[in-house]
Design an enzyme around this catalytic site. Structure first.
Site, PDB file in Angstrom:
ATOM      1  N   HIS A  18       0.899  -1.302   0.132  1.00 35.15           N
ATOM      2  CA  HIS A  18      -0.107  -0.174  -0.084  1.00 35.15           C
ATOM      3  C   HIS A  18       1.543   1.213  -0.449  1.00 35.15           C
ATOM      4  O   HIS A  18       1.995   1.281   0.314  1.00 35.15           O
ATOM      5  CB  HIS A  18      -1.053  -0.206   1.364  1.00 35.15           C
ATOM      6  CG  HIS A  18      -0.609   0.388   2.805  1.00 35.15           C
ATOM      7  ND1 HIS A  18      -1.527  -0.194   3.592  1.00 35.15           N
ATOM      8  CD2 HIS A  18       0.427   0.787   2.683  1.00 35.15           C
ATOM      9  CE1 HIS A  18      -0.649  -0.147   4.893  1.00 35.15           C
ATOM     10  NE2 HIS A  18       0.506   0.333   4.319  1.00 35.15           N
ATOM     11  N   GLU A  71      -4.875   0.601  -0.664  1.00 34.64           N
ATOM     12  CA  GLU A  71      -5.101  -0.815  -0.065  1.00 34.64           C
ATOM     13  C   GLU A  71      -4.856  -1.753  -1.666  1.00 34.64           C
ATOM     14  O   GLU A  71      -5.266  -1.492  -2.622  1.00 34.64           O
ATOM     15  CB  GLU A  71      -5.995  -1.855   1.198  1.00 34.64           C
ATOM     16  CG  GLU A  71      -5.347  -1.062   2.125  1.00 34.64           C
ATOM     17  CD  GLU A  71      -4.116  -1.065   3.358  1.00 34.64           C
ATOM     18  OE1 GLU A  71      -3.323  -1.589   2.305  1.00 34.64           O
ATOM     19  OE2 GLU A  71      -4.460  -0.983   4.580  1.00 34.64           O
TER      20      GLU A  71
HETATM   21  C1  F6R Z   1       1.863   6.733   6.243  1.00 39.59           C
HETATM   22  C2  F6R Z   1       1.799   5.582   4.771  1.00 39.59           C
HETATM   23  C3  F6R Z   1       1.570   4.478   4.724  1.00 39.59           C
HETATM   24  C4  F6R Z   1       3.342   4.146   5.726  1.00 39.59           C
HETATM   25  C5  F6R Z   1       3.145   2.523   5.589  1.00 39.59           C
HETATM   26  C6  F6R Z   1       4.316   2.040   6.255  1.00 39.59           C
HETATM   27  O1  F6R Z   1       1.367   7.964   6.623  1.00 39.59           O
HETATM   28  O2  F6R Z   1       0.974   6.617   4.222  1.00 39.59           O
HETATM   29  O3  F6R Z   1       1.214   4.139   3.542  1.00 39.59           O
HETATM   30  O4  F6R Z   1       4.087   4.974   5.102  1.00 39.59           O
HETATM   31  O5  F6R Z   1       2.001   2.079   6.081  1.00 39.59           O
HETATM   32  O6  F6R Z   1       4.618   2.724   6.900  1.00 39.59           O
HETATM   33  P1  F6R Z   1       6.316   2.186   7.979  1.00 39.59           P
HETATM   34  O7  F6R Z   1       6.571   3.393   7.748  1.00 39.59           O
HETATM   35  O8  F6R Z   1       5.765   2.635   9.814  1.00 39.59           O
HETATM   36  O9  F6R Z   1       6.394   0.984   7.657  1.00 39.59           O
END
Ligand code: F6R
Length: 242
Positions: free
Chosen positions: A134, A139
């Site tokens: 995503h 999603e």
């Molecule tokens: C957050 C967002 C999400 C995150 C993704 C990865 O604003 O848009 O797409 O970038 O879930 O999250 P991390 O960096 O916590 O692994």
């Protein structure tokens, strides 16, 4: 897509901050699309130390949970406040995040799209990537022309984010407001960040797999100005790079 691989997470974070700070110096009223999550924390740490003024910069976050008030410690507003807003000279009125408490979420999403349009579109959007591919909270299966809208979170996304909610998936909101893939693809420049071995396989599919709506990040293959910034671990299973 251009790929840059760094020895460490700190290096990839610094490089991302350098690109964004450079843009802001060239274009003081730049319009930035910004992520939350673990991946961009180092980027924000480096950005707040950059020699750049954010006085005229406009920011638009990718997403926000539905049902969390701004003051909730896990709201994306709280995240942005502690990682960026409170450290730089951004003007609060120029910092935008979809309102997850809006009484009419559809109207809120239309308002958000209008604000981005009125700002002249995003000069750059910085993205993280979910384990399921995503981007924002688009999603798997999200249409590529989607605009900002209310979406259900995938079960594996809620599980991945349970770590921010005391480890329990039940505490993770089940819906979010997110910029659409169509909104993201209209940004003039895209920076996709990934760090750590857990992201290696989804990064391989994003860069080397077929473009398909089951992996939302593969939509980025059709954008002319994408830079993918990886640490060694996230680049580990790439065949053509690293
Ligand atoms: C957050 C967002 C999400 C995150 C993704 C990865 O604003 O848009 O797409 O970038 O879930 O999250 P991390 O960096 O916590 O692994």
């Amino acid at each position: 897509m251009r790929v840059e691989v760094f020895e460490t997470y700190t290096d990839l974070s610094q490089r991302t901050a350098d690109i964004v700070a450079d843009l802001v110096r060239r274009r003081p009223d730049a319009v930035l699309g910004l992520p939350t999550g673990s991946t961009p924390e180092g980027f924000y740490r480096a950005l707040v130390k950059a020699d750049a003024s954010f006085r005229q910069v406009r920011t638009f976050n990718l997403d926000e949970y539905v049902g969390l008030p701004q003051a909730h410690p896990q709201s994306y507003f709280s995240f942005m406040n502690s990682h960026l807003y409170s450290h730089v000279d951004l003007v609060p009125a120029n910092c935008h995040i979809p309102n997850g408490m809006a009484v009419d979420p559809d109207a809120e999403c239309r308002r958000y799209e209008d604000l981005i349009r009125q700002a002249g579109g995003l000069d750059v959007v910085v993205l993280g990537i979910g384990l399921n591919g995503h981007i924002g909270f688009n999603e798997p299966g999200s249409p590529w022309d989607a605009r900002t809208r209310r979406v259900p979170l995938a079960e594996n996304t809620r599980q991945a984010n349970a770590r921010f909610f005391g480890g329990s998936v039940d505490g993770v909101p089940s819906e979010a407001l997110t910029m659409g893939i169509g909104t993201i693809l209209e940004a003039r420049q895209i920076l996709l960040l990934a760090s750590g071995e857990a992201k290696a396989e989804i990064i391989r599919r994003t860069l080397e797999g077929e473009s398909d709506i089951s992996v939302p990040a593969t939509a980025l293959q059709q954008h002319p100005n994408v830079t993918v910034l990886l640490d060694r671990a996230a680049a580990r299973v790439l065949e053509r790079t690293a």
